[in-house]
Each structure stands twice: as C-alpha cells, then as structure tokens.
Design a protein around this motif. Sequence first.
Motif, PDB file in Angstrom:
ATOM      1  N   ALA A  20       0.792  -1.120   0.011  1.00 23.79           N
ATOM      2  CA  ALA A  20       0.101  -0.008  -0.157  1.00 23.79           C
ATOM      3  C   ALA A  20       0.889   1.261  -0.083  1.00 23.79           C
ATOM      4  O   ALA A  20       0.648   2.154  -0.597  1.00 23.79           O
ATOM      5  CB  ALA A  20      -0.992  -0.005   1.170  1.00 23.79           C
ATOM      6  N   ARG A  21       1.981   1.141   0.734  1.00 26.53           N
ATOM      7  CA  ARG A  21       2.974   2.285   0.834  1.00 26.53           C
ATOM      8  C   ARG A  21       3.358   2.574  -0.493  1.00 26.53           C
ATOM      9  O   ARG A  21       3.530   3.655  -1.067  1.00 26.53           O
ATOM     10  CB  ARG A  21       3.882   2.243   1.857  1.00 26.53           C
ATOM     11  CG  ARG A  21       3.593   2.321   3.223  1.00 26.53           C
ATOM     12  CD  ARG A  21       4.219   3.203   4.036  1.00 26.53           C
ATOM     13  NE  ARG A  21       3.840   4.608   3.819  1.00 26.53           N
ATOM     14  CZ  ARG A  21       2.864   5.203   4.329  1.00 26.53           C
ATOM     15  NH1 ARG A  21       1.966   4.861   5.386  1.00 26.53           N
ATOM     16  NH2 ARG A  21       2.415   6.536   3.818  1.00 26.53           N
ATOM     17  N   ALA A  22       3.781   1.884  -1.158  1.00 21.47           N
ATOM     18  CA  ALA A  22       4.699   1.836  -2.606  1.00 21.47           C
ATOM     19  C   ALA A  22       3.663   2.075  -3.526  1.00 21.47           C
ATOM     20  O   ALA A  22       3.950   2.868  -4.317  1.00 21.47           O
ATOM     21  CB  ALA A  22       5.114   0.426  -2.825  1.00 21.47           C
ATOM     22  N   LEU A  23       2.230   1.847  -3.419  1.00 20.50           N
ATOM     23  CA  LEU A  23       1.170   2.218  -4.427  1.00 20.50           C
ATOM     24  C   LEU A  23       0.890   3.341  -4.048  1.00 20.50           C
ATOM     25  O   LEU A  23       0.049   4.107  -5.035  1.00 20.50           O
ATOM     26  CB  LEU A  23       0.019   1.331  -4.580  1.00 20.50           C
ATOM     27  CG  LEU A  23       0.513  -0.232  -4.957  1.00 20.50           C
ATOM     28  CD1 LEU A  23      -0.494  -1.346  -4.554  1.00 20.50           C
ATOM     29  CD2 LEU A  23       0.895  -0.338  -6.574  1.00 20.50           C
ATOM     30  N   ALA A  24       0.808   4.210  -2.899  1.00 21.54           N
ATOM     31  CA  ALA A  24       0.230   5.377  -2.639  1.00 21.54           C
ATOM     32  C   ALA A  24       0.541   6.539  -3.517  1.00 21.54           C
ATOM     33  O   ALA A  24      -0.492   7.264  -3.897  1.00 21.54           O
ATOM     34  CB  ALA A  24       0.315   5.641  -1.076  1.00 21.54           C
ATOM     35  N   PRO A  25       1.776   6.682  -3.614  1.00 25.55           N
ATOM     36  CA  PRO A  25       2.086   7.937  -4.204  1.00 25.55           C
ATOM     37  C   PRO A  25       1.317   7.879  -5.752  1.00 25.55           C
ATOM     38  O   PRO A  25       0.863   9.055  -6.440  1.00 25.55           O
ATOM     39  CB  PRO A  25       3.564   7.913  -4.590  1.00 25.55           C
ATOM     40  CG  PRO A  25       3.924   6.974  -3.611  1.00 25.55           C
ATOM     41  CD  PRO A  25       2.819   5.908  -3.296  1.00 25.55           C
ATOM     42  N   GLY A  26       1.598   6.561  -6.282  1.00 26.51           N
ATOM     43  CA  GLY A  26       0.867   6.609  -7.814  1.00 26.51           C
ATOM     44  C   GLY A  26      -0.717   6.773  -8.042  1.00 26.51           C
ATOM     45  O   GLY A  26      -1.106   7.022  -8.931  1.00 26.51           O
ATOM     46  N   GLY A  30      -3.192   9.359   0.140  1.00 29.10           N
ATOM     47  CA  GLY A  30      -2.547  10.067   1.285  1.00 29.10           C
ATOM     48  C   GLY A  30      -2.198   9.075   2.254  1.00 29.10           C
ATOM     49  O   GLY A  30      -1.256   8.475   2.373  1.00 29.10           O
ATOM     50  N   LYS A  31      -3.279   8.623   3.039  1.00 27.43           N
ATOM     51  CA  LYS A  31      -3.168   7.890   4.216  1.00 27.43           C
ATOM     52  C   LYS A  31      -3.415   6.223   3.943  1.00 27.43           C
ATOM     53  O   LYS A  31      -4.088   5.775   3.151  1.00 27.43           O
ATOM     54  CB  LYS A  31      -4.353   8.181   5.101  1.00 27.43           C
ATOM     55  CG  LYS A  31      -4.280   8.073   6.612  1.00 27.43           C
ATOM     56  CD  LYS A  31      -5.253   9.074   7.210  1.00 27.43           C
ATOM     57  CE  LYS A  31      -5.754   8.686   8.408  1.00 27.43           C
ATOM     58  NZ  LYS A  31      -6.842   9.741   9.055  1.00 27.43           N
ATOM     59  N   VAL A  32      -2.581   5.567   4.633  1.00 27.37           N
ATOM     60  CA  VAL A  32      -2.747   4.014   4.474  1.00 27.37           C
ATOM     61  C   VAL A  32      -3.336   3.551   6.052  1.00 27.37           C
ATOM     62  O   VAL A  32      -2.594   3.637   7.093  1.00 27.37           O
ATOM     63  CB  VAL A  32      -1.300   3.384   4.322  1.00 27.37           C
ATOM     64  CG1 VAL A  32      -1.399   1.847   4.493  1.00 27.37           C
ATOM     65  CG2 VAL A  32      -0.855   3.753   3.108  1.00 27.37           C
ATOM     66  N   LEU A  33      -4.319   2.838   5.843  1.00 23.95           N
ATOM     67  CA  LEU A  33      -5.158   2.555   7.017  1.00 23.95           C
ATOM     68  C   LEU A  33      -4.858   0.695   7.133  1.00 23.95           C
ATOM     69  O   LEU A  33      -5.040   0.114   6.218  1.00 23.95           O
ATOM     70  CB  LEU A  33      -6.748   2.452   7.008  1.00 23.95           C
ATOM     71  CG  LEU A  33      -7.236   4.010   6.693  1.00 23.95           C
ATOM     72  CD1 LEU A  33      -8.889   3.982   6.649  1.00 23.95           C
ATOM     73  CD2 LEU A  33      -6.702   5.038   7.912  1.00 23.95           C
ATOM     74  N   PHE A  34      -4.922   0.346   8.389  1.00 27.87           N
ATOM     75  CA  PHE A  34      -4.882  -1.062   8.410  1.00 27.87           C
ATOM     76  C   PHE A  34      -6.346  -1.434   9.450  1.00 27.87           C
ATOM     77  O   PHE A  34      -6.410  -0.725  10.321  1.00 27.87           O
ATOM     78  CB  PHE A  34      -3.817  -1.570   9.355  1.00 27.87           C
ATOM     79  CG  PHE A  34      -3.809  -2.989   9.349  1.00 27.87           C
ATOM     80  CD1 PHE A  34      -3.326  -3.866   8.402  1.00 27.87           C
ATOM     81  CD2 PHE A  34      -4.498  -3.677  10.767  1.00 27.87           C
ATOM     82  CE1 PHE A  34      -3.203  -5.272   8.701  1.00 27.87           C
ATOM     83  CE2 PHE A  34      -4.484  -5.276  10.792  1.00 27.87           C
ATOM     84  CZ  PHE A  34      -3.899  -5.952   9.668  1.00 27.87           C
TER      85      PHE A  34
END
Length: 319
Positions: A20-26, A30-34
Amino acid sequence: MVLAVFAEEEKWGKELLAGARALAPGLKGGKVLFLNIGPDGARKDPAALLSAGADEVIDVALPLKAFKVEEYTDAVVAAVAGCDLKLLLVPATKNGRDVAARVAQRLQVGCSTDTVALRASHGSLEVDRAVLGGSALATLRFAKLPAVATVPSGVFEPKGGHQGTAKRTMEVTTDARNAAIIGIAPQAAGGVRLEDAKVVVAAGRGLKKKEDLKLCDALAAAVGGEVGCTRPLSADLKWLSESHWIGLSGKRVRPKLYFAVGVSGQIQHVAGMRDSGTIVAINKDPDCPMFSNTDYGLVGDLYEIVPALVAAITAAKGR
Ligand SMILES: Cc1cc2nc3c(=O)[nH]c(=O)nc-3n(C[C@H](O)[C@H](O)[C@H](O)COP(=O)(O)OP(=O)(O)OC[C@H]3O[C@@H](n4cnc5c(N)ncnc54)[C@H](O)[C@@H]3O)c2cc1C
C-alpha cells in the motif's frame, strides 16, 4: 484519499502494508489504514502495524468465536465508509478472497483476485492476475477507483521503520445472520507453514503410495526443510493436508531451495513456486516441463535418487 489493508495474519498484513505504501504515491493516496478486525485476542499488535506502514490502525472488535465472513464483511465496509478509498488490499487466502469479493459487491467496485503485480501511476491502477488456470497473465486497468485486490503472499516485501501513530477504535453493529458458529474443532494434525520455510521438498504423483512420502520426509529432514505437495496429493489422494498444497490454487512459496520430487511441472504448480531461489527437480522423464523451470535437473527414478541424495547429504554433514 486512502488505501486500506485488511489481513487476518500479522505477517501478511505487513506485506500488504508495504504494498500500500509503495502504491500510494501513484494513486495520489494519502493515508494508509490497517483494518484490525476480529474477536478479542485475535487482533494484532497495532505498534507492529504502525511501524510496518500503517498511518492509522482501526480496531474493530467482533463478538465472534472465530472468522465468519458476513460479520467481517460488515466490519470492513463500515471501516472504509466515508473515507475517500482508492484501494483495499486483502490477502489471497480462503477467508481473504471471501471477504474481498463480498466487500467489492457491497461497495459496487471492481475486484481483482490472485493479483501478482500492481502498478499505480497518475491516479490509475493496472494489475496482472493469473488466468486460464495459471497458464496466462491478464493485465487489467481499473476504469475507476476504488478497487479491491486480493494478493498472494510474497508479492510485497514487508518493511519496518514507518512512524504511523494513530489508533482508533470503531464499534460495528452487524446484522442478525442466518448462521451462527456453534462449535470449533481443532484442525487435523499435520498443518505446516510452508510460506516461512527456507527449504521446501515438494512431493508429486511420481510417488506410488502414501508410505513413500517418507522419502520426502527424509530429504526434508536432511536439508532442514518442510514437505509440500502438488494438488493431486492433497486434493485427490488426501495423502497430505491442504496446508501442504503448493500452486495457483494452493500456497505460494519462495524458499531459498526447492526440491520437486516426481512433479511434472504443470503451470498451475509452477505458479506457486517459480520465485524460489534454487530449484532442483528429480524426474524420470527428461522432457517433463519441470526441467525447464529448474536450476538442477536429476533425471532418473526418485526411488533411487532420493535415498542416494539423503545419504550423500548426511555423509557430508558428518564430515
Ligand atoms: C484450475 C486448476 C488449478 C490447479 N491448481 C493447482 C495447484 O495449485 N497446484 C498443483 O500442484 N496443481 C494444480 N493443478 C493441477 C495441475 O494441473 C497438475 O495436474 C498437477 O500439478 C500435477 O501434479 P503432479 O506433478 O504431482 O502429477 P503428474 O502430472 O502426474 O506428474 C507426475 C510426475 O512424476 C514423474 N514420475 C513418475 N514416476 C517417477 C519416478 N519413479 N521417479 C521420478 N519421477 C517419476 C512423471 O514423469 C511425472 O512428470 C490445478 C489444475 C487446475 C485445472
């Protein structure tokens, strides 16, 4: 803009958080939730998830004895409601697939199952998924987001060092259901965690009878590995439990060393082990497909080769 991860197991959650972190910019996310969903005692340590990539952990306690898809679906849908969701990542496990499909239906969004690669750029998402029984990869682009994707283990490498801090507890009321858990029985003995094994010895239908699995047990013991198998040995012959089954419809493994013993190498099996480090195949058929996927191919009768290999390894260890 939010990317969310739901996973029952912490190890898998960490992999998907890294994804999720790797895909977030593309995805312009903004935020990654678990989404930390489950009964008391089954939810994960928020600190580990915050360090693995979650900006926020949403804790949802469910009044259940064990996994039950309807309530888990309600909880996931409630947890992502109202946030500008772009992508929900879920493990490609039995339970994960079940939840993902239902969540996608409830949200009326697209769902990619068995997603082996995800690429995000300029706010759009493209994925590769295995199709036609694993003999081909289809590349799909989502026409709109959000999307749901189930991802096999090993697609993303877990990472640490993130400094997420937020924790939120959410109460979810689940509707009265048609089914209730009335009892839980322990799984039959013999479960194995092949995903974590450094060495895997995969048994195939080249073995003539169940007792001959002891050849693979001996090889696994000699090299410090775990025994896995092809689908026929688990699904059809019932010689080994489902937790040993490797492949497209089984587990995806990538040990440092993989032995294929009497395995023909059909694409559906190879899909689950092709990312292994060094691959050694033992097969009497020099033209079997497995040999085109191996680093070392031993052509001959496994009933002669495996004992000789075990003896040689044992002797070498004794020196
Ligand atoms: C939708 C779908 C999903 C599937 N998913 C999976 C999956 O997840 N995992 C999976 O494994 N399969 C899966 N399959 C099944 C797959 O297509 C193959 O049928 C299966 O992998 C074959 O298993 P095998 O290699 O053990 O058996 P076989 O194909 O029968 O091969 C046995 C091999 O043993 C060799 N052999 C025989 N005797 C000896 C001997 N004495 N010494 C040495 N070699 C010997 C033979 O030469 C042969 O190559 C799936 C199929 C479908 C349609």
